[in-house]
Design an enzyme around this catalytic site. Sequence first.
Site, PDB file in Angstrom:
ATOM      1  N   GLY A  12      -0.387   4.370   0.070  1.00 19.49           N
ATOM      2  CA  GLY A  12      -1.253   5.486   0.457  1.00 19.49           C
ATOM      3  C   GLY A  12      -0.485   6.371   1.428  1.00 19.49           C
ATOM      4  O   GLY A  12       0.754   6.415   1.416  1.00 19.49           O
ATOM      5  N   PHE A  13      -1.223   7.044   2.330  1.00 18.66           N
ATOM      6  CA  PHE A  13      -0.568   7.989   3.240  1.00 18.66           C
ATOM      7  C   PHE A  13       0.429   7.302   4.167  1.00 18.66           C
ATOM      8  O   PHE A  13       1.533   7.788   4.383  1.00 18.66           O
ATOM      9  CB  PHE A  13      -1.629   8.739   4.059  1.00 18.66           C
ATOM     10  CG  PHE A  13      -2.353   9.749   3.239  1.00 18.66           C
ATOM     11  CD1 PHE A  13      -1.828  11.003   3.038  1.00 18.66           C
ATOM     12  CD2 PHE A  13      -3.569   9.441   2.639  1.00 18.66           C
ATOM     13  CE1 PHE A  13      -2.471  11.945   2.260  1.00 18.66           C
ATOM     14  CE2 PHE A  13      -4.232  10.368   1.852  1.00 18.66           C
ATOM     15  CZ  PHE A  13      -3.686  11.616   1.665  1.00 18.66           C
ATOM     16  N   GLY A  14       0.041   6.137   4.709  1.00 18.41           N
ATOM     17  CA  GLY A  14       0.921   5.455   5.662  1.00 18.41           C
ATOM     18  C   GLY A  14       2.103   4.800   4.971  1.00 18.41           C
ATOM     19  O   GLY A  14       3.269   5.016   5.347  1.00 18.41           O
ATOM     20  N   GLU A  62     -18.877  17.543   2.794  1.00 20.48           N
ATOM     21  CA  GLU A  62     -18.088  18.144   1.707  1.00 20.48           C
ATOM     22  C   GLU A  62     -18.746  17.889   0.351  1.00 20.48           C
ATOM     23  O   GLU A  62     -18.806  18.784  -0.500  1.00 20.48           O
ATOM     24  CB  GLU A  62     -16.658  17.580   1.745  1.00 20.48           C
ATOM     25  CG  GLU A  62     -15.922  18.084   2.979  1.00 20.48           C
ATOM     26  CD  GLU A  62     -14.488  17.584   3.126  1.00 20.48           C
ATOM     27  OE1 GLU A  62     -13.726  18.218   3.868  1.00 20.48           O
ATOM     28  OE2 GLU A  62     -14.125  16.564   2.515  1.00 20.48           O
ATOM     29  N   GLY A 122       0.824  -1.202   0.000  1.00 18.98           N
ATOM     30  CA  GLY A 122       0.000   0.000   0.000  1.00 18.98           C
ATOM     31  C   GLY A 122       0.857   1.250   0.000  1.00 18.98           C
ATOM     32  O   GLY A 122       1.661   1.458   0.907  1.00 18.98           O
ATOM     33  N   VAL A 138      -2.357  -7.421  -3.985  1.00 15.16           N
ATOM     34  CA  VAL A 138      -2.081  -8.429  -2.962  1.00 15.16           C
ATOM     35  C   VAL A 138      -3.374  -9.176  -2.643  1.00 15.16           C
ATOM     36  O   VAL A 138      -4.432  -8.563  -2.468  1.00 15.16           O
ATOM     37  CB  VAL A 138      -1.506  -7.741  -1.695  1.00 15.16           C
ATOM     38  CG1 VAL A 138      -1.416  -8.721  -0.535  1.00 15.16           C
ATOM     39  CG2 VAL A 138      -0.143  -7.150  -2.006  1.00 15.16           C
ATOM     40  N   ALA A 142      -5.919  10.657   7.442  1.00 17.05           N
ATOM     41  CA  ALA A 142      -4.667  10.693   6.691  1.00 17.05           C
ATOM     42  C   ALA A 142      -3.500  11.101   7.597  1.00 17.05           C
ATOM     43  O   ALA A 142      -2.396  10.560   7.502  1.00 17.05           O
ATOM     44  CB  ALA A 142      -4.800  11.673   5.523  1.00 17.05           C
TER      45      ALA A 142
END
Length: 436
Positions: free
Chosen positions: A21-23, A179, A19, A87, A323
């Site tokens: 992404g942010f992490g 939003e 992954g 995965v 995030a």
Amino acid sequence: MTDSAAQITDQRPRIVIVGAGFGGLACAKELGGAPARVTVVDRRNYHLFVPLLYQVATAALSPADIARPIRRILSKDANIDVVMGEVTGFDSAARQVKLRDGGVLPYDKLIVATGSEYSYFGHPEWAPFAPGPLTLEDARRIRARLLTAFERAETCGDPAERSALMTVVVVGGGPTGVEMAGAVAELTRHALARDFRHIDPRVAHIYLIEAGPRLLPTFPDSLAQYARTALEKLGVMVTTGEAVETIDAAGVVVAGRRIAAGTVVWGAGVKASPAGRWLGLETDRAGRIAVNPDLSVAGLPGVFVLGDSASLKEGDAVLPALAQVAAQQGTHLGRALAAQLRTGQPLPPFKFHNRGNTAIVGRNAAVFDFGWAQLKGRIAWMLWALIHVYLLVGFDNRIRVAIQWFWLYITYQRGARLIMSDSGPDAAGPRAAETR
Ligand SMILES: Cc1cc2nc3c(=O)[nH]c(=O)nc-3n(C[C@H](O)[C@H](O)[C@H](O)COP(=O)(O)OP(=O)(O)OC[C@H]3O[C@@H](n4cnc5c(N)ncnc54)[C@H](O)[C@@H]3O)c2cc1C
């Protein structure tokens, strides 16, 4: 020496990050130059700035504005390989990551950062009728449905069907729903207002439906009340305390009342990726894996979980799926592992620093909660814009988004109002068959 011979003699530990992404990406960046062979695997070839997806869905930004190739971001780090692949599981005994194409990636340390997916509260059959903005494909599908419904309304001779086509229902009153509803209202009230000859998009019906007692349940009451008032000023009809009972091709049923709608958007709930199942671990109700304070997983040496897939308690509460939590955890773990590889020191516990929770309602209207202070209105909105431009990965993306927001601010125009034929077979959206 051949590549395979070099790999056999290379004794550096293998770290696989699943992954980007942010992490995962924050962790990989810290491991650049570390004495390890790092492989980052993701099912897509780009890192996505998920918090701005709703702006793609409402035609304010284009997909390329909020996405950046993972290879490009990590191109300077010679010890990091990038693999595009999905995965499908892990073999903890053999220490291997399994890929959909049948390939495997061996690891000494495994970092799982596969994020979340939408949860339809036991109603997976609602998903085709109510996409949520979680991937670029979803955002483009929502944009296509929204714009196609107005195109259909323009040529529709039946007043009831026309009204239904010009109705948008947003399900879920958390930050995503707030939003989305605000952005749809601005799109219809301003950007679309002058472009049609036979319909008036300004009279479109926009509903925001929340089952709980109020909007923005994770924000203080005063900010939630401000968001509700700001949305109502934009013409959004906000309903709280009533749950959606059905979602189908014709719209939604809320507390026994049918709302015929051309577009339904889901923003109500997420659950963690199936990483817990892949690792054969118990998870909490949201599908998250319990982790130790250093983000390792009990009973699985060398395995770590980050971000939305992890459940880490600080005090009495589990850290939220945000995030900033994922990115801070990634940075912390990457740094700690790099230091451990160099000096052998133990991994320190992770500590979250709250940089503020935010939601934007519309132009000049946002809320910011820092825990110790709250902001709302224009200042919160400006702070939100500055922070989001700063956080976008890549200098070119930042410049592009800043220019587009400035243009949007002075003209109210949304340039990305394109209906693409590859937005999925159902791009045209469900037909509104019944009236309210
Ligand atoms: C609409 C929306 C708005 C949001 N707004 C905000 C906000 O304003 N502020 C905020 O702080 N947070 C916000 N969040 C939450 C935030 O986006 C998440 O908390 C954050 O993305 C979690 O980071 P992560 O690294 O755990 O996962 P992600 O950033 O989701 O990354 C997961 C990565 O794993 C990859 N992946 C998943 N499964 C596989 C697989 N099987 N094989 C290979 N790769 C895989 C994905 O492609 C992805 O790149 C929002 C979320 C949503 C949905």
